[in-house]
Design a protein around this motif. Structure first.
Motif, PDB file in Angstrom:
ATOM      1  N   LYS A  14       2.187   2.071  -3.451  1.00  0.00           N
ATOM      2  CA  LYS A  14       1.254   2.502  -4.408  1.00  0.00           C
ATOM      3  C   LYS A  14       0.930   3.981  -4.064  1.00  0.00           C
ATOM      4  O   LYS A  14       0.916   4.729  -4.569  1.00  0.00           O
ATOM      5  N   ASN A  15       0.934   4.236  -2.575  1.00  0.00           N
ATOM      6  CA  ASN A  15       0.762   5.643  -2.271  1.00  0.00           C
ATOM      7  C   ASN A  15       1.876   6.394  -2.803  1.00  0.00           C
ATOM      8  O   ASN A  15       1.673   7.636  -3.125  1.00  0.00           O
ATOM      9  N   VAL A  30      -1.956   5.354   4.148  1.00  0.00           N
ATOM     10  CA  VAL A  30      -3.239   5.559   4.082  1.00  0.00           C
ATOM     11  C   VAL A  30      -3.939   4.403   3.147  1.00  0.00           C
ATOM     12  O   VAL A  30      -3.181   4.112   2.201  1.00  0.00           O
ATOM     13  N   GLY A  31      -4.984   3.592   3.773  1.00  0.00           N
ATOM     14  CA  GLY A  31      -5.595   2.593   2.998  1.00  0.00           C
ATOM     15  C   GLY A  31      -5.485   1.548   3.953  1.00  0.00           C
ATOM     16  O   GLY A  31      -6.176   0.434   3.646  1.00  0.00           O
ATOM     17  N   THR A  32      -4.623   1.559   4.744  1.00  0.00           N
ATOM     18  CA  THR A  32      -4.213   0.216   5.756  1.00  0.00           C
ATOM     19  C   THR A  32      -4.991   0.186   6.800  1.00  0.00           C
ATOM     20  O   THR A  32      -5.158  -0.910   7.450  1.00  0.00           O
ATOM     21  N   LYS A  36      -8.443   5.855   5.057  1.00  0.00           N
ATOM     22  CA  LYS A  36      -8.963   6.359   4.023  1.00  0.00           C
ATOM     23  C   LYS A  36      -9.991   7.036   4.372  1.00  0.00           C
ATOM     24  O   LYS A  36     -10.831   6.705   5.124  1.00  0.00           O
ATOM     25  N   TYR A  96     -11.655   2.665   6.151  1.00  0.00           N
ATOM     26  CA  TYR A  96     -12.621   3.850   5.481  1.00  0.00           C
ATOM     27  C   TYR A  96     -13.439   4.374   6.301  1.00  0.00           C
ATOM     28  O   TYR A  96     -14.100   3.777   7.244  1.00  0.00           O
ATOM     29  N   VAL A 105       0.924  -1.296   0.114  1.00  0.00           N
ATOM     30  CA  VAL A 105       0.044  -0.097   0.051  1.00  0.00           C
ATOM     31  C   VAL A 105       0.903   1.179  -0.052  1.00  0.00           C
ATOM     32  O   VAL A 105       0.671   2.269  -0.728  1.00  0.00           O
TER      33      VAL A 105
END
Lengths: 387, 391
Positions: A28-29, A175-177, A204, A180, A25
């Motif tokens: 990706k960020n 962010v994302g781990t 997120k 949401y 992640v």
């Protein structure tokens, strides 16, 4: 010689078996953050992520600025990458680090040898490098305890990396781990800070804003967008939902006791936000409430608003003073936008003397005076969605 | 007299623009002149070739017509980037390098470009006396002669207030100054004429310096002027190539200046326009007098500006309500979080009046029908918008 960015992940190392996912992640960020600078190559090895720029004229200072806002990074350094030949390493160290070594007084060399097939041990690499630097910069002195400059030489699988010092990263988790959640954002100082704090813990974000035309205007919405852009530099893309709130506020003002208007309004905000959150798959709400800051944020008032949410409400600022909140708002550059003087949904229908200790039973009774369900359904039907 | 109507393209609805004190639409004559100066006659007035010479000739022609509007000689005009710069040039120019030894007089109703500049001088050690306003919005001059001191360097009082339209008696101020100092070295008198230009006569016969701006009279933004009477020494804020008698160096903004002059020339001759404004003003007042919830804060004055309060409804709320109907007015800059109108506060109006103040300001493009649309919308807004303790 080429240059790269070395990114050190912090807390990630603690996450055991989840580490792989966390790193994926994060990568990706990082890629998304650097999107505007060309397609970078990202390689991970042990607890380091290597960012290799695509072209010669890569904007490193802009990249550093963007990277400093990616959560999950403990520190990063700009490094020279060279072939694993000790003479090349020594030469490069003297040339690449010359600008900082020229003006320094003391230094130290730290070496890490991940590739155990490399001919020299870590202490040997340090010793040889130290000698070479001293020969080139005779004014320097070695200080192993408190050096002004820390020269690091890392021997990795493919290449050797040479750099000096570390720039602290944004910390936190990618962010994302962390799931949401939906942040309720008014345009004031607090909610962007709350959003930022939860994003820092890997959450997120989606955002819900309540607009009350004509009591509030276009500028208030533009302000919220501007705030989300700033927070988004850290938190990535934030989907924004703008809920028309005029009718609900007017109905409350018309039919319910004036001193409960604020707490009732906030209950409806919670209800609307929770429904949008559920629809989007978000698991919690986030608000910028701080205990006792205003009438609607006393413990008793929070009990009343929580009751309406039906989802966990995260309040990262709950124990903070205004001054502490402002300090963060300045750091993340949202303060100047937040203080623009437009009417927002909270300021128009404020009663003269709001009840500071509302009782839940009384509030529920007052709420029955309007057809809340119908009003909510209508407001959600006319909600604007912006990506 | 009226040019084409402003149409909201999306909905083909008529736009009612009643915010002409904020800015005006550029008139076709000015727009054409600006375009020409940008694309074909683009020379630098300082260039010695024929393109430059033609630019110079046009610049000087514009200077003559703008000078006439301020009762000044052409060589007394200094072109600036607008009213704010002209006001700053006056104030910092008069302060020079010894601000802390000097005294200044201004009024509580001035524009921010004057008040903030004086605040800065105060910070630098200067003494500033601020004259109060009367309830009609004009400067209260009862204490004025006593405010004058030996070291007074500048008195700055606006000709027309931008929020209420109140007209100050600049002639009386000027004569008071002359009488007070009688033959001795006297301070300069400056008047900010931005809202006065084409509405009331302006003349260097009754002031030492006058500020003018193009975009309030259907000219382009970024263009203004300062009329400075011969003999008034100002120290410049900028230094450069000697343009504008060294007071404001920099290549002249020729499109802006020519556009300014063209806009001025396109204005109906005085007093045709003020008569039209008075008609609109009286018509608006007569319609508003039918609304018990409206309090009128203006007291005549220049008649192109009318300030009133819709009691019980915040300025910004009514502004947005009207804007949804393509009716554009100004809030008296009152806002729960922001600044309250310093002008209305200086008139000692009660809080609820200041909080609900609106300003409409006319141009020659407005028609009586605009007022009908406005008043119908005010009525509708008053009935539909939630008010404290009502509905």
């Amino acid at each position: 010689m080429k240059e790269v960015l070395l990114v050190k992940t912090g807390e990630l190392a603690l996450k055991g078996l989840n580490r792989g996912t966390f790193e994926e992640v994060l990568i990706k960020n990082i890629k998304r953050a650097l999107l505007g600078l060309g397609s970078v190559e990202i390689i991970k090895a042990q607890s380091t992520i290597y960012i290799e720029p695509p072209a010669e004229n890569f904007d490193f200072s802009q990249a550093e600025n963007l990277i400093s806002k990616v959560f999950g990074i403990a520190a990063f350094s700009r490094a020279a990458a060279v072939s694993k030949d000790i003479n090349t390493i020594l030469e490069t160290a003297c040339v690449y680090l010359a600008p900082i070594l020229k003006t320094a007084k003391t230094f130290k060399v730290e070496s890490k040898r991940a590739d155990k097939t490399f001919g020299l041990t870590s202490p040997e690499i340090s010793a040889r490098s130290g000698e070479a630097i001293l020969a080139e910069f005779p004014h320097l002195r070695v200080d192993v305890n408190e050096p002004e400059r820390r020269v690091t030489i890392e021997i990795r699988e493919r290449l050797a990396y040479i750099y000096e010092g570390k720039i602290p990263g944004a910390g936190g988790l990618p962010v994302g781990t962390g799931g949401y959640a939906a942040v309720l954002i008014s345009g004031g100082i607090d909610s962007p800070v709350a959003a930022w704090m939860m994003a820092k813990r890997g959450i997120k974000l989606m955002a819900v804003h309540f607009a009350s035309p004509p009591y509030t205007g276009e500028r208030a919405e533009m302000k919220v967008r501007a705030l989300l852009t700033r927070v988004g530099e850290y938190a990535g893309q934030i989907k924004l939902f703008i809920v028309p709130f005029t009718e609900i506020q007017e109905q409350i003002a018309k039919n319910c006791p004036e001193d409960l208007a604020t707490v009732l309004g906030r209950r409806f905000m919670m209800k609307a936000a929770a429904r949008l959150a559920r629809r989007e798959g978000a698991a919690a709400l986030i608000t910028g409430e701080s205990a006792g800051q205003v009438a609607s944020q006393t413990l008793q008032a929070l009990v009343c608003t929580d009751d309406a949410a039906g989802l966990p409400v995260l309040r990262p600022l709950i124990g903070m003073d205004k001054e502490e909140i402002i300090r963060i708002a300045r750091k993340i550059d949202t303060f100047d936008i937040s203080v623009l003087p437009y009417e927002d949904c909270c300021s128009v229908f404020t009663p003269k003397h709001p009840r500071t200790r509302p009782k839940l039973e009384k509030v529920l009774e007052a709420e029955k005076k309007i057809d809340g369900e119908a009003l909510l359904v209508k407001a959600l039907a006319f909600t604007k969605i912006e990506n | 007299m009226f040019s084409e109507l402003i149409i909201n393209r999306r909905e083909c609805r008529l736009t009612v623009y009643l915010d002409n004190s904020a800015t005006t639409r550029v008139c076709p004559e000015a727009a054409e002149t600006v375009t020409r100066a940008l694309t074909s006659e683009f020379g630098n007035p300082s260039s010695l070739h024929s393109l430059g010479t033609r630019a110079y000739v046009r610049l000087e022609a514009a200077r003559r017509s703008l000078a006439a509007s301020a009762g000044a000689k052409p060589e007394e005009m200094v072109f600036t980037s607008g009213g704010t710069e002209a006001n700053n040039l006056v104030i910092f120019g008069a302060a020079g390098s010894h601000a802390s030894k000097k005294h200044f007089v201004t009024s509580a109703g001035e524009h921010h470009s004057v008040l903030e500049a004086f605040k800065r001088l105060e910070h630098l050690g200067a003494e500033v006396t601020i004259l109060p306003l009367s309830s009609d919005g004009t400067v209260d001059l009862t204490g004025f002669p006593n405010a004058l001191k030996e070291n007074t360097a500048l008195i700055s009082v606006m000709a027309v207030n931008n929020e209420t339209g109140a007209v100050n008696n600049t002639e009386q101020i000027y004569k008071t100054i002359l009488a007070h100092y009688h033959g001795k070295k006297r301070p300069f008198f400056h008047t900010d004429g931005v809202q006065a230009l084409t509405k009331i006569p302006l003349s260097l016969a009754f002031a030492d310096m006058i500020t003018l701006s193009a975009h309030k009279i259907h000219g382009p933004k970024g263009s203004g002027a300062l009329a400075v009477k011969k003999g008034c020494q100002l120290s410049p804020m900028f230094f450069g190539g000697g343009q504008e008698r060294n007071l404001r160096p920099g290549t002249e903004n020729l499109p802006g200046i020519l556009g300014f002059a063209a806009a001025l020339e396109a204005c109906p001759p005085y007093p045709e326009q003020p008569r039209f404004f008075k008609y609109l003003y009286d018509y608006t007042c007569s319609l508003l007098s039918g609304f018990p919830f409206v309090k009128i804060n203006s007291a005549g004055g220049v008649y192109s500006i009318l300030n009133f309060s819709v009691l019980g409804i915040k300025s910004e709320t009514m502004l947005h309500f009207l804007a949804k109907k393509d009716i554009f007015v100004s809030s008296g800059s009152a806002c729960s979080k922001g600044k309250k109108s310093h002008v209305l506060a200086a008139m000692h109006l009660p809080e609820n009046v200041i909080d609900s103040a609106l300003r409409v300001s006319f141009s020659r493009e407005n028609k009586p029908e605009d007022i009908d649309v406005l008043c119908a919308a005010l009525q509708e807004g008053y009935e539909h918008i939630y008010r404290k303790g009502k509905l």
